[in-house]
Scaffold this motif. Structure first.
Motif, short mmCIF file in Angstrom:
data_model
loop_
_atom_site.label_atom_id
_atom_site.label_comp_id
_atom_site.label_asym_id
_atom_site.label_seq_id
_atom_site.Cartn_x
_atom_site.Cartn_y
_atom_site.Cartn_z
N ASP A 189 0.84 -1.19 0.00
CA ASP A 189 0.00 0.00 0.00
C ASP A 189 0.88 1.25 0.00
O ASP A 189 2.11 1.17 -0.06
CB ASP A 189 -0.98 -0.01 1.18
CG ASP A 189 -0.30 0.11 2.55
OD1 ASP A 189 0.91 0.37 2.61
OD2 ASP A 189 -1.01 -0.07 3.56
N ALA A 190 0.25 2.41 0.06
CA ALA A 190 0.97 3.67 -0.02
C ALA A 190 1.90 3.89 1.16
O ALA A 190 2.85 4.67 1.08
CB ALA A 190 -0.03 4.83 -0.12
N GLN A 191 1.66 3.18 2.26
CA GLN A 191 2.51 3.29 3.44
C GLN A 191 3.64 2.26 3.46
O GLN A 191 4.43 2.22 4.40
CB GLN A 191 1.66 3.13 4.71
CG GLN A 191 0.56 4.17 4.85
CD GLN A 191 -0.30 3.93 6.08
OE1 GLN A 191 0.22 3.71 7.17
NE2 GLN A 191 -1.61 3.94 5.91
N GLY A 192 3.70 1.42 2.43
CA GLY A 192 4.74 0.42 2.37
C GLY A 192 4.42 -0.87 3.11
O GLY A 192 5.30 -1.72 3.28
N ILE A 244 -4.20 -9.86 -5.34
CA ILE A 244 -4.65 -8.75 -4.50
C ILE A 244 -4.20 -7.42 -5.07
O ILE A 244 -3.14 -7.33 -5.70
CB ILE A 244 -4.13 -8.96 -3.06
CG1 ILE A 244 -4.77 -7.98 -2.08
CG2 ILE A 244 -2.61 -8.88 -3.01
CD1 ILE A 244 -4.59 -8.40 -0.63
N ALA A 245 -5.01 -6.40 -4.86
CA ALA A 245 -4.68 -5.03 -5.26
C ALA A 245 -5.13 -4.09 -4.16
O ALA A 245 -6.16 -4.33 -3.52
CB ALA A 245 -5.38 -4.67 -6.58
N VAL A 246 -4.37 -3.01 -3.94
CA VAL A 246 -4.67 -2.05 -2.89
C VAL A 246 -4.70 -0.66 -3.49
O VAL A 246 -3.76 -0.26 -4.19
CB VAL A 246 -3.62 -2.10 -1.76
CG1 VAL A 246 -4.05 -1.19 -0.61
CG2 VAL A 246 -3.42 -3.53 -1.26
N SER A 247 -5.77 0.07 -3.24
CA SER A 247 -5.88 1.43 -3.77
C SER A 247 -5.06 2.40 -2.93
O SER A 247 -4.62 2.08 -1.82
CB SER A 247 -7.35 1.88 -3.78
OG SER A 247 -7.80 2.12 -2.46
N ARG A 248 -4.88 3.59 -3.44
CA ARG A 248 -4.09 4.60 -2.74
C ARG A 248 -4.73 5.02 -1.42
O ARG A 248 -4.04 5.44 -0.50
CB ARG A 248 -3.90 5.82 -3.64
CG ARG A 248 -3.05 5.54 -4.88
CD ARG A 248 -3.00 6.74 -5.79
NE ARG A 248 -2.25 6.44 -7.01
CZ ARG A 248 -2.16 7.26 -8.05
NH1 ARG A 248 -2.79 8.43 -8.02
NH2 ARG A 248 -1.46 6.92 -9.11
N ASN A 249 -6.05 4.91 -1.34
CA ASN A 249 -6.72 5.29 -0.09
C ASN A 249 -7.10 4.08 0.77
O ASN A 249 -7.96 4.17 1.65
CB ASN A 249 -7.95 6.14 -0.38
CG ASN A 249 -8.93 5.47 -1.34
OD1 ASN A 249 -8.66 4.39 -1.86
ND2 ASN A 249 -10.06 6.11 -1.57
N GLY A 250 -6.45 2.93 0.52
CA GLY A 250 -6.54 1.82 1.45
C GLY A 250 -7.62 0.80 1.23
O GLY A 250 -7.84 -0.06 2.09
N PRO A 306 -4.71 3.29 -13.19
CA PRO A 306 -3.84 4.30 -12.57
C PRO A 306 -4.60 5.31 -11.69
O PRO A 306 -4.09 5.74 -10.66
CB PRO A 306 -3.18 4.98 -13.76
CG PRO A 306 -3.14 3.93 -14.81
CD PRO A 306 -4.43 3.17 -14.64
N ASN A 307 -5.81 5.67 -12.09
CA ASN A 307 -6.58 6.64 -11.28
C ASN A 307 -7.46 5.95 -10.25
O ASN A 307 -8.17 6.62 -9.49
CB ASN A 307 -7.43 7.53 -12.19
CG ASN A 307 -8.46 6.76 -13.00
OD1 ASN A 307 -8.69 5.57 -12.78
ND2 ASN A 307 -9.09 7.44 -13.96
N GLY A 308 -7.41 4.62 -10.17
CA GLY A 308 -8.17 3.88 -9.18
C GLY A 308 -9.66 3.79 -9.43
O GLY A 308 -10.41 3.29 -8.59
N ARG A 309 -10.10 4.19 -10.63
CA ARG A 309 -11.54 4.21 -10.89
C ARG A 309 -12.06 2.97 -11.61
O ARG A 309 -13.27 2.82 -11.78
CB ARG A 309 -11.88 5.46 -11.71
CG ARG A 309 -11.60 6.76 -10.96
CD ARG A 309 -11.88 7.96 -11.84
NE ARG A 309 -11.56 9.21 -11.14
CZ ARG A 309 -11.61 10.41 -11.72
NH1 ARG A 309 -11.97 10.51 -12.99
NH2 ARG A 309 -11.29 11.48 -11.02
#
Length: 282
Positions: free
Chosen positions: A81-84, A123-129, A178-181
């Motif tokens: 995720d964005a936090q590593g 598995i995939a994780v979005s930028r907002n978790g 890329p935009n998570g949509r």
């Protein structure tokens, strides 16, 4: 070990796309049981699973391959995720976990409506978790199923679990645009790639088939910054965002999954059964 002679004769691309002609495959890991789940860490290394070996392996450019985790519970798909933090589909333990920077492992999901998952796969994780994972069942996994469907699941940042899709065939690879949509899911039985709309709350709607009849059984899937899809099937199939096949990258072994990596993210790492390859892209 470089695989010379695999210079690629690829289809012509539109001006906005990349040209892969002349790229080569470099083998960076070998003699694995079954490699899967590559994920690039922001600290500069690649993690990937050796499923039957019950290990998560670590490849560091310039240093080689070491063991990252023993007794991985059949770890398959991995993502950061964005936090590593590391998210892992533990197919043998039938659960999804998250590992923080100190190595603490937290179970995020292991049951749906009181029943254990089949065998979480990718598995995939979005930028907002928001977390999305597939739950098929292959081989012996079919014999222990409690759920009566193969699902694509969503875990919210608050830990709520929901089934966002119940396809007839077995969902396999999963990735966000890329935009998570948009959420993309490969289906190994139907040989399709489906697309779903994702709203600001992480909810998924609007299921549609983007690609039908892939060349080979589709497995892992990734996207580049332009939204092009890279699918592990019979080689690496490269599709435009609207689902048109633009190129095929041949691989010496049948690929299972892939991930972008290295400091500039211009390398494509490919897990291919018993090996891991690296391709430097233009």
């Amino acid at each position: 070990m470089r695989l010379r002679g695999l210079a690629l004769a690829l289809l012509a691309w539109p001006l906005a796309a990349q040209d892969f002609s002349g790229v080569e495959l470099e083998k960076v890991a070998a003699k694995l049981g079954y490699a899967d789940g590559p994920a690039w860490a922001r600290d500069g290394y690649l993690l990937f699973s050796d499923i039957p070996g019950e290990k998560i392996m670590k490849f560091t450019p310039g240093e080689g391959v070491t063991v990252f985790r023993e007794q991985s519970n059949g770890a398959a798909g991995n993502a950061f995720d964005a936090q590593g933090r590391l998210y892992t589909c533990e197919s043998k333990a039938r659960r999804v976990t998250r590992t923080d920077a100190k190595g603490h492992v937290e179970v995020l999901a292991e049951r749906f409506e009181g029943k254990r998952f089949n065998a979480p796969n990718d598995i995939a994780v979005s930028r907002n978790g928001h977390v999305y994972f597939t739950d098929p069942a292959f081989g012996y996994q079919q014999d222990r199923r409690e759920l009566d469907f193969y699902g694509v699941f969503h875990i919210t940042p608050k830990g709520e679990v929901s089934a966002v899709a119940k396809p007839a065939g077995r969902p396999n690879g999963v990735v966000l645009s890329p935009n998570g949509r948009i959420l993309y899911v490969t289906n190994s039985d139907d040989r399709t790639i489906s697309a779903y709309d994702v709203d600001h709350s992480g909810s998924v709607t609007g299921e549609r088939t983007l690609v039908s009849g892939t060349d080979g059984i589709p497995d892992g899937i990734r996207v580049d910054e332009k939204g092009n899809l890279y699918v592990a099937a019979k080689g690496i199939l490269v599709y435009s965002p609207d689902g048109k096949l633009r190129a095929t990258i041949p691989v010496a072994e049948t690929p299972s999954n892939l991930a972008f990596g290295d400091g500039d993210f211009r390398s494509l790492y490919i897990t291919a059964r018993r090996s891991v390859f690296r391709v430097r892209l233009p």
